[in-house]
Design an enzyme around this catalytic site. Structure first.
Site, PDB file in Angstrom:
ATOM      1  CB  THR A 290      41.684  41.181  50.102  1.00 31.08           C
ATOM      2  OG1 THR A 290      42.802  40.423  49.641  1.00 31.08           O
ATOM      3  CG2 THR A 290      40.389  40.533  49.661  1.00 31.08           C
TER       4      THR A 290
ATOM      5  CD  GLN B 299      42.288  37.638  46.983  1.00 36.98           C
ATOM      6  OE1 GLN B 299      42.686  36.505  46.739  1.00 36.98           O
ATOM      7  NE2 GLN B 299      42.678  38.295  48.060  1.00 36.98           N
TER       8      GLN B 299
ATOM      9  CG  HIS C 276      39.138  37.451  51.237  1.00 38.58           C
ATOM     10  ND1 HIS C 276      39.585  37.069  52.476  1.00 38.58           N
ATOM     11  CD2 HIS C 276      40.001  36.892  50.354  1.00 38.58           C
ATOM     12  CE1 HIS C 276      40.669  36.325  52.360  1.00 38.58           C
ATOM     13  NE2 HIS C 276      40.940  36.200  51.073  1.00 38.58           N
TER      14      HIS C 276
ATOM     15  CD  GLU D 161      45.960  42.014  49.724  1.00 41.62           C
ATOM     16  OE1 GLU D 161      46.059  41.657  50.915  1.00 41.62           O
ATOM     17  OE2 GLU D 161      44.857  42.141  49.150  1.00 41.62           O
ATOM     18  CG  HIS D 162      47.017  38.626  46.918  1.00 42.80           C
ATOM     19  ND1 HIS D 162      45.922  39.289  47.447  1.00 42.80           N
ATOM     20  CD2 HIS D 162      47.614  37.985  47.959  1.00 42.80           C
ATOM     21  CE1 HIS D 162      45.859  39.062  48.744  1.00 42.80           C
ATOM     22  NE2 HIS D 162      46.870  38.269  49.089  1.00 42.80           N
TER      23      HIS D 162
ATOM     24  CG  ASP E  68      45.342  33.634  50.860  1.00 40.27           C
ATOM     25  OD1 ASP E  68      46.000  34.691  50.865  1.00 40.27           O
ATOM     26  OD2 ASP E  68      44.291  33.482  50.216  1.00 40.27           O
TER      27      ASP E  68
ATOM     28  CD  GLU F 199      72.606  72.342  57.817  1.00 43.66           C
ATOM     29  OE1 GLU F 199      72.388  72.101  59.030  1.00 43.66           O
ATOM     30  OE2 GLU F 199      72.462  71.495  56.919  1.00 43.66           O
TER      31      GLU F 199
ATOM     32  CG  HIS G 268      74.699  72.048  65.148  1.00 43.54           C
ATOM     33  ND1 HIS G 268      73.782  72.893  65.738  1.00 43.54           N
ATOM     34  CD2 HIS G 268      74.019  70.909  64.820  1.00 43.54           C
ATOM     35  CE1 HIS G 268      72.603  72.298  65.764  1.00 43.54           C
ATOM     36  NE2 HIS G 268      72.715  71.089  65.219  1.00 43.54           N
TER      37      HIS G 268
END
Length: 444
Positions: free
Chosen positions: A249, A271, A274, A340-341, A374, A428, A433
């Site tokens: 994190t 933070q 964690h 992330e934050h 959170d 192609e 097709h």
């Protein structure tokens, strides 16, 4: 006198680094998932071959306990909820309520587009049928992760959910009772007492429980975990969908001289709490704020419960203070970092936040700390890490939805475009097709 704790500094003042240079000089930790693949591969292979018995064996080896069954008995869920601390229950109920409000607004509706008269393309949104939601153990207990995984899946319309969390020797081989209580509060009836790489493998391949009950495989696995969980998700990706390969994190804070150093220090420490690999980064235009944050960290760190973990995280290569000349430079820096934050603690914070392009979630001003997100902001805290916010989003209702195009053309609408289909097919070198269109008209 309190010992001074200083984060390492990166001074970018007086320079104009390119995006490439920024990415190379900014603090960044992370883990090398490839380094453990050789350890995780045999676990995944063994669980694929032997199912629940192998997963439970690995639980004994890694968690020190072997539950009687993988699936947690219903009475254990009911008991955990009945015995849940009333204050924790009230907090979880608020978290669930706010999360449902936010995620309820994310649900996409079907879109019907008339391309030409008689020719429509409909995009229909269909939920994934069965989802495995992983809730880690480790350094902390994460009932909030149960909420963050389950609520968007339920709002999306997923009808079959299983929460998997490591067995705990302290609780007789069941996951932590607060995890079980959160699942029960959300109406989740299927919980597996299995963690780590073996959990991901069992969710992927399924099997038969020790009591003969079916452990149905899932279609998607979401939720964060350690490096071994991440490696297993990498190995199983393709057989199942995954949300992301989550790393340690991280928080970045963009601040100027108006920020309160006590708030900034507290948020960096929160933070770092964690994990020893967690990243805490301050980007600021103010050397004076940087000095004050160092002093505030030193003053606060001794009061935190997990002081050794916090010191290690703040002292690692993944954490630091980055000095820049202007807020514009700061925005370029946090965009390159893609946290992330991301907290914005500057003058005109809302305007600054609106200019940021790369972050998992943005927290605006002094009264929106990451810890609010959170638990009780209503936002989701399962977010992209390691710079992946440059290209990926956090967990949401959309994670659990599949868009299916439904093409409905009449004869006239197809006839109108037939020559173009044939021309492109021939270009192609795929003439069959074109023939698939041509024969529809030649046969009439």
């Amino acid at each position: 006198m309190t010992a001074r704790t200083e984060l390492r500094r990166v001074d970018l003042r007086g320079s104009s680094p390119s995006t490439t240079e920024l990415r190379s000089v900014l603090p960044r930790g992370g883990v090398d998932v490839n380094s453990v693949l050789h350890l995780v591969t045999p676990i995944v292979d063994t669980v694929r071959e032997r199912g629940a018995e192998a997963a439970l064996d690995y639980g004994q080896q890694f968690d020190g306990v072997r539950p009687a069954t993988v699936r947690v008995p219903a009475e254990a869920l009911d008991r955990a909820l009945a015995e849940l601390d009333p204050d924790v229950r009230a907090a979880l109920e608020v978290s669930i309520e706010r999360s449902r409000i936010v995620h309820g607004d994310q649900r996409r509706g079907d879109t019907v587009t008339e391309v030409v008269p008689g020719g429509t393309v409909t995009e229909k949104w269909v939920p994934v049928d069965r989802v495995g939601l992983y809730v880690p153990g480790g350094n902390a207990v994460y009932p909030s992760s149960v909420v963050m995984n389950v609520v968007p899946a339920q709002v999306a319309g997923v009808t079959s959910l299983v929460v998997a969390s490591p067995p705990q020797a302290e609780f007789g081989g069941l996951p932590h009772p607060t995890i079980l209580a959160a699942a029960a509060l959300l109406g989740v009836e299927e919980v597996w007492a299995v963690g780590g790489a073996q959990s991901v493998a069992l969710l992927t391949y399924g099997g038969q429980d020790t009591d003969g009950a079916e452990l149905a495989p899932v279609d998607m696995i979401t939720g964060p975990g350690n490096i071994y969980v991440t490696a297993a998700k990498r190995l199983c990706r393709g057989v199942v969908g995954i949300d992301s390969e989550a790393g340690p994190t991280e928080i970045a804070i963009l601040a100027d001289e108006t920020a309160d150093p006590v708030h900034v220090a507290a948020d960096l420490i929160s933070q770092a709490e964690h994990d020893v690999l967690a990243a805490s980064v301050l980007v600021t235009t103010s050397p004076e704020l940087a000095d004050a944050v160092d002093a505030a960290v030193a003053e606060q760190i001794g009061r935190t419960k997990h002081v050794d973990r916090v010191r290690t995280a703040l002292g690692g290569d993944q954490s630091g203070i980055v000095l820049v000349d202007t807020i514009d430079d700061g925005i370029r820096t946090v965009d390159a970092y893609a946290a992330e934050h991301l907290e914005i603690q500057t003058r005109d914070a809302s305007d600054v936040a609106a200019r940021v392009r790369s972050a998992g979630a943005i927290f605006v001003g002094p009264w929106a700390p990451v810890s609010l997100g959170d638990y009780c902001a209503g936002s989701n805290h399962v977010l992209p890490t390691a710079g992946c916010a440059r290209h990926s989003s956090g967990l949401s209702v959309q994670t659990f939805l599949r868009g299916i195009h439904i093409v409905d053309y009449s004869r006239d609408a197809l006839a109108d475009v037939a020559q173009h289909v044939v021309a492109l097919a021939n270009a192609e070198d795929l003439p069959a097709h074109g023939d698939a269109v041509r024969v529809r008209f030649e046969a009439l």
